[in-house]
Design a protein around this motif. Sequence first.
Motif, PDB file in Angstrom:
ATOM      1  N   ASP A 255       0.857  -1.179   0.000  1.00  0.00           N
ATOM      2  CA  ASP A 255       0.000   0.000   0.000  1.00  0.00           C
ATOM      3  C   ASP A 255       0.897   1.234   0.000  1.00  0.00           C
ATOM      4  OD1 ASP A 255      -1.645   2.188   0.822  1.00  0.00           O
ATOM      5  OD2 ASP A 255      -3.088   0.781   1.659  1.00  0.00           O
TER       6      ASP A 255
ATOM      7  N   GLY B 269       0.138   4.215   0.727  1.00  0.00           N
ATOM      8  CA  GLY B 269      -0.138   5.122   1.836  1.00  0.00           C
ATOM      9  C   GLY B 269      -0.737   6.452   1.435  1.00  0.00           C
TER      10      GLY B 269
ATOM     11  N   ASP C  54      -3.922   6.598  -0.501  1.00  0.00           N
ATOM     12  CA  ASP C  54      -5.361   6.467  -0.704  1.00  0.00           C
ATOM     13  C   ASP C  54      -5.901   5.473   0.312  1.00  0.00           C
ATOM     14  OD1 ASP C  54      -7.944   5.437  -1.848  1.00  0.00           O
ATOM     15  OD2 ASP C  54      -7.449   6.854  -3.430  1.00  0.00           O
ATOM     16  N   SER C  55      -7.057   5.776   0.898  1.00  0.00           N
ATOM     17  CA  SER C  55      -7.589   4.966   1.998  1.00  0.00           C
ATOM     18  C   SER C  55      -8.629   3.939   1.562  1.00  0.00           C
ATOM     19  CB  SER C  55      -8.195   5.878   3.070  1.00  0.00           C
ATOM     20  OG  SER C  55      -7.205   6.701   3.649  1.00  0.00           O
TER      21      SER C  55
ATOM     22  N   PHE D  51     -10.464   0.488   0.605  1.00  0.00           N
ATOM     23  CA  PHE D  51     -10.311  -0.860   1.145  1.00  0.00           C
ATOM     24  C   PHE D  51     -10.420  -1.941   0.079  1.00  0.00           C
ATOM     25  CE2 PHE D  51     -11.401   0.229   5.746  1.00  0.00           C
ATOM     26  CZ  PHE D  51     -10.169  -0.193   6.224  1.00  0.00           C
TER      27      PHE D  51
ATOM     28  N   THR E 154      -5.607   9.718   1.634  1.00  0.00           N
ATOM     29  CA  THR E 154      -5.174   9.506   3.007  1.00  0.00           C
ATOM     30  C   THR E 154      -4.499  10.774   3.507  1.00  0.00           C
ATOM     31  OG1 THR E 154      -4.827   7.148   2.586  1.00  0.00           O
ATOM     32  CG2 THR E 154      -3.744   8.086   4.528  1.00  0.00           C
TER      33      THR E 154
ATOM     34  N   GLN F 237      -0.655  11.703   4.785  1.00  0.00           N
ATOM     35  CA  GLN F 237      -0.100  10.567   4.057  1.00  0.00           C
ATOM     36  C   GLN F 237       0.582   9.611   5.012  1.00  0.00           C
ATOM     37  OE1 GLN F 237       2.305  11.687   0.689  1.00  0.00           O
ATOM     38  NE2 GLN F 237       3.454   9.769   0.699  1.00  0.00           N
ATOM     39  N   GLU F 238       0.512   8.309   4.698  1.00  0.00           N
ATOM     40  CA  GLU F 238       1.143   7.277   5.516  1.00  0.00           C
ATOM     41  C   GLU F 238       2.306   6.645   4.755  1.00  0.00           C
ATOM     42  OE1 GLU F 238      -1.956   4.561   6.530  1.00  0.00           O
ATOM     43  OE2 GLU F 238      -2.968   5.963   7.891  1.00  0.00           O
TER      44      GLU F 238
ATOM     45  N   ASN G  72     -11.777  -5.414   3.446  1.00  0.00           N
ATOM     46  CA  ASN G  72     -10.562  -5.326   2.660  1.00  0.00           C
ATOM     47  C   ASN G  72     -10.466  -6.469   1.659  1.00  0.00           C
ATOM     48  OD1 ASN G  72      -7.411  -6.029   2.373  1.00  0.00           O
ATOM     49  ND2 ASN G  72      -7.695  -3.838   2.652  1.00  0.00           N
TER      50      ASN G  72
END
Length: 325
Positions: A183, A185, A187-188, A190, A199, A202-203, A218
């Motif tokens: 992922d 990080g 876009d959130s 599922f 997101t 950002q992650e 998910n």
Amino acid sequence: MGSAGRALCALLLAMLGPATGQPQPAESPCTAPALAKYSLTFTGKWSQAAFPKQYPLFRPPAQWSSLLGAAHSSDYSLWHKGQYVTNGMRDFAERGEAWALMREMEAAGEQLQSLHAVFAAPAVPSGTGHTATELEVHPRHPLVSFVVRIVPSPDWFVGVDSLNLCDGDGWKERVSLDLYPHDAGTDSGFTFSAPNFATIPQEPVTEITSSSPSHPANSFYYPRLKALPPMARVTLERLRHTRAFVPPAPHLRPAGNEVPDSPSAPETPLDCEVSLWSSWGLCHGPCGKLGSKTRTRYVRVQPANQGAPCPELREQSECTPDNCV
């Protein structure tokens, strides 16, 4: 800084170890003969048998984007687990747009001299199939990284991060690796076909597993599995003789670029999933006697590959009729 200060800094660095989340340089300098050429074959293993949950069948069906990568030194990172992706990598992971990422690569090559070459391979128009290319590495640039976007998906991809093809004073003859989803990080979403949902903040890049993210919605959530089956595989083989590379013509590939499932192909069991019960219906029956009422539920996910079957979808219960005249 005096000698005592330098000694203290060295001691602290030794105690702390390398910074976490940062790509590490090769363990020892590469002293292999200058230049080596490799063939790279990417094989998609994203089949409905291995990944039955929400498997994309149309608009668009399961497929892979073009492959984009680079041969580089330890000064460069295309992507790295635990780090934030660049704007170019975000565009590629979310939409398959490669221009910004290629400009970032070009800048790294010109300013930092950290890239030897950029390479690419055609897209694979189905979940299972092959694509191939050739690449060249150099003793100062012995690392290989690449990415392939999972299509459709929010920002999911597979790839290789800083694979070292140098083996001390020589080049590795053959390397083969299984690839798993990551992922980006940014876009959130599922599910494979989830709408865009940025997101914020950002992650960093994370690996997607059978239990993480731990949300039943998910697309990769398979709680019965300890680990996901490999989603793809890459094989790099050293070329002894220089030859012109000709990508396989579409008409020479299997129909639809499909690779027939072998008897040992993994089949992931998918349990039936049902909705919550509806409210109880009206009580039906003659006055003064027991009647019955009904509630229902529906199938959200059909079972596959010997997964748990669906339970009863209709339930009755005794009741006393209301408002009898």
